[in-house]
Design an enzyme around this catalytic site. Structure first.
Site, mmCIF file in Angstrom:
data_model
loop_
_atom_site.group_PDB
_atom_site.id
_atom_site.type_symbol
_atom_site.label_atom_id
_atom_site.label_comp_id
_atom_site.label_asym_id
_atom_site.label_seq_id
_atom_site.Cartn_x
_atom_site.Cartn_y
_atom_site.Cartn_z
ATOM 1 N N GLY A 19 -47.996 30.964 -16.705
ATOM 2 C CA GLY A 19 -49.230 31.680 -16.398
ATOM 3 C C GLY A 19 -48.984 33.061 -15.833
ATOM 4 N N ALA A 20 -50.042 33.632 -15.211
ATOM 5 C CA ALA A 20 -50.034 35.045 -14.821
ATOM 6 C C ALA A 20 -49.578 35.854 -16.044
ATOM 7 C CB ALA A 20 -49.154 35.308 -13.603
ATOM 8 N N HIS B 117 -46.078 37.636 -22.942
ATOM 9 C CA HIS B 117 -46.533 36.290 -23.302
ATOM 10 C C HIS B 117 -47.437 36.366 -24.540
ATOM 11 C CE1 HIS B 117 -46.083 35.620 -18.759
ATOM 12 N NE2 HIS B 117 -45.246 34.755 -19.278
ATOM 13 N N SER C 138 -44.213 38.128 -14.624
ATOM 14 C CA SER C 138 -45.315 37.751 -13.730
ATOM 15 C C SER C 138 -44.974 38.114 -12.288
ATOM 16 C CB SER C 138 -45.577 36.247 -13.827
ATOM 17 O OG SER C 138 -45.730 35.877 -15.172
ATOM 18 N N ARG C 139 -43.691 38.098 -11.981
ATOM 19 C CA ARG C 139 -43.270 38.405 -10.604
ATOM 20 C C ARG C 139 -43.496 39.870 -10.241
ATOM 21 N NH1 ARG C 139 -39.509 34.283 -11.693
ATOM 22 N NH2 ARG C 139 -39.539 32.677 -10.080
HETATM 23 P P1 AMP Z 1 -42.686 32.596 -17.797
HETATM 24 O O1 AMP Z 1 -44.179 32.480 -17.737
HETATM 25 O O2 AMP Z 1 -42.116 33.677 -16.951
HETATM 26 O O3 AMP Z 1 -42.008 31.263 -17.641
HETATM 27 O O4 AMP Z 1 -42.346 33.070 -19.283
HETATM 28 C C1 AMP Z 1 -42.811 32.360 -20.398
HETATM 29 C C2 AMP Z 1 -42.067 32.840 -21.613
HETATM 30 O O5 AMP Z 1 -42.284 34.239 -21.766
HETATM 31 C C3 AMP Z 1 -40.543 32.638 -21.487
HETATM 32 O O6 AMP Z 1 -40.026 32.236 -22.730
HETATM 33 C C4 AMP Z 1 -40.070 34.010 -21.115
HETATM 34 O O7 AMP Z 1 -38.737 34.272 -21.507
HETATM 35 C C5 AMP Z 1 -41.038 34.885 -21.893
HETATM 36 N N1 AMP Z 1 -41.095 36.217 -21.296
HETATM 37 C C6 AMP Z 1 -41.392 36.523 -20.011
HETATM 38 N N2 AMP Z 1 -41.280 37.856 -19.815
HETATM 39 C C7 AMP Z 1 -40.910 38.382 -21.002
HETATM 40 C C8 AMP Z 1 -40.633 39.706 -21.456
HETATM 41 N N3 AMP Z 1 -40.723 40.767 -20.644
HETATM 42 N N4 AMP Z 1 -40.277 39.886 -22.750
HETATM 43 C C9 AMP Z 1 -40.186 38.826 -23.595
HETATM 44 N N5 AMP Z 1 -40.427 37.555 -23.221
HETATM 45 C C10 AMP Z 1 -40.787 37.336 -21.952
#
Ligand code: AMP
Length: 282
Positions: free
Chosen positions: A31-32, A37, A188-189
């Site tokens: 999320g966020a 995403h 998201s961070r």
């Molecule tokens: P998260 O919500 O951070 O767990 O990310 C969900 C998915 O989005 C994961 O497969 C991440 O690797 C991908 N993701 C997050 N940030 C990026 C980014 N800047 N570029 C490409 N993929 C991303």
């Protein structure tokens, strides 16, 4: 677009779609949501008939409880963003739906070397938590194709290993990292950075770019040392700067000019831990 909260509903829904000959792509998230995403979701929707996006902040992958408690929760905004995509199913399970048996005494996944280095070393238990949630989500969705971000380079390797441990023939595609215009990898961070910290954060990308431009066969220690020093003096608290074999993540100290390399960084800006990486010779 439908929203499902129960794993069994999701499983039945996807089974019906599969029965109709439709292929399923899966984009797991916490999320966020941001544009990276959305780009994964749009990519899935362009190559699969049905796209499932999960939104679940997984408690078992946070080695730092503070990080879990402060993880941004923006479900309303996420749903708004998703309504402009071609996502078919949004899976938003409550914690007890994923961990009906609780979050302790769970199965151990043998990830071998991968769990002892970089994120595995600095975030003990993190990848076990990733495997816990991914094995449950994969079982619920049973996707043909899984789409993840290269931003989480080691995580992609862990999930690939998990797919083989689970004997699943789901394919995993790692899509390139999306960045803000100043180079900071979307995350998201980033929402937790103050304006002042946000202004300093693109230094990670600059340092990775510099490693890439200065890369030459021979010893790589000075490159890593200089990068660490630059991040330190730019306000980061560095956990690691590593240059590794892009295929297996073994550190490379002396480069033969041929081995595919990836540079990886993890560093704190204030309380916020940021990671990024760059393929160096692709
Ligand atoms: P998260 O919500 O951070 O767990 O990310 C969900 C998915 O989005 C994961 O497969 C991440 O690797 C991908 N993701 C997050 N940030 C990026 C980014 N800047 N570029 C490409 N993929 C991303």
């Amino acid at each position: 677009m439908i929203l499902i909260r129960k794993a069994s509903f999701l499983n039945n829904h996807i089974a019906r779609q599969r029965g109709n000959g439709l292929t399923t792509g899966f984009v797991p998230t916490m999320g966020a949501l941001h544009d990276a995403h959305i780009s994964l979701i749009n990519h899935s929707a362009s190559v699969c008939d049905v796209t499932v996006c999960s939104i679940f902040v997984n408690p078992t992958q946070f080695n730092d409880p503070n990080d879990y408690n402060k993880y941004p929760d923006r479900l309303e905004n996420d749903l708004r963003m998703l309504s402009n995509t071609r996502v078919s199913v949004i899976f938003v399970p409550p914690v007890y739906e994923i961990y009906s048996e609780g979050t302790t005494g769970l199965e151990h996944y043998d990830l071998g070397y991968l769990e002892t280095i970089l994120e595995g070393k600095f975030r003990p238990g993190h990848f076990q938590g990733v495997c816990q949630v991914m094995s449950r989500l994969l079982k619920a969705v049973q996707p043909d194709r899984l789409f993840m971000g290269q931003k989480d380079y080691q995580q992609c390797m862990v999930v690939k290993k998990l797919l083989s441990l689970l004997n699943m023939d789901t394919s995993l595609e790692a899509l390139p990292t999306l960045r803000d215009t100043d180079g900071l990898a979307m995350s998201s961070r980033n929402l937790r950075l103050t304006a002042e910290q946000r202004a300093k954060a693109p230094l990670i990308f600059q340092v990775l770019t510099e490693i890439k431009s200065k890369l030459a066969p021979g010893n790589l220690d000075q490159l890593k040392h200089d990068a660490t020093k630059r991040l330190d003096s730019g306000g980061f608290k560095v956990e690691y700067v590593e240059i590794a074999n892009a295929e297996n993540l073994h550190p490379v100290s002396n480069w033969n000019g041929n081995t595919p390399l990836v540079a990886l960084v993890a560093a704190f800006m204030g309380e916020v831990r940021l990671i990024d990486n760059m393929l160096l010779n692709n």
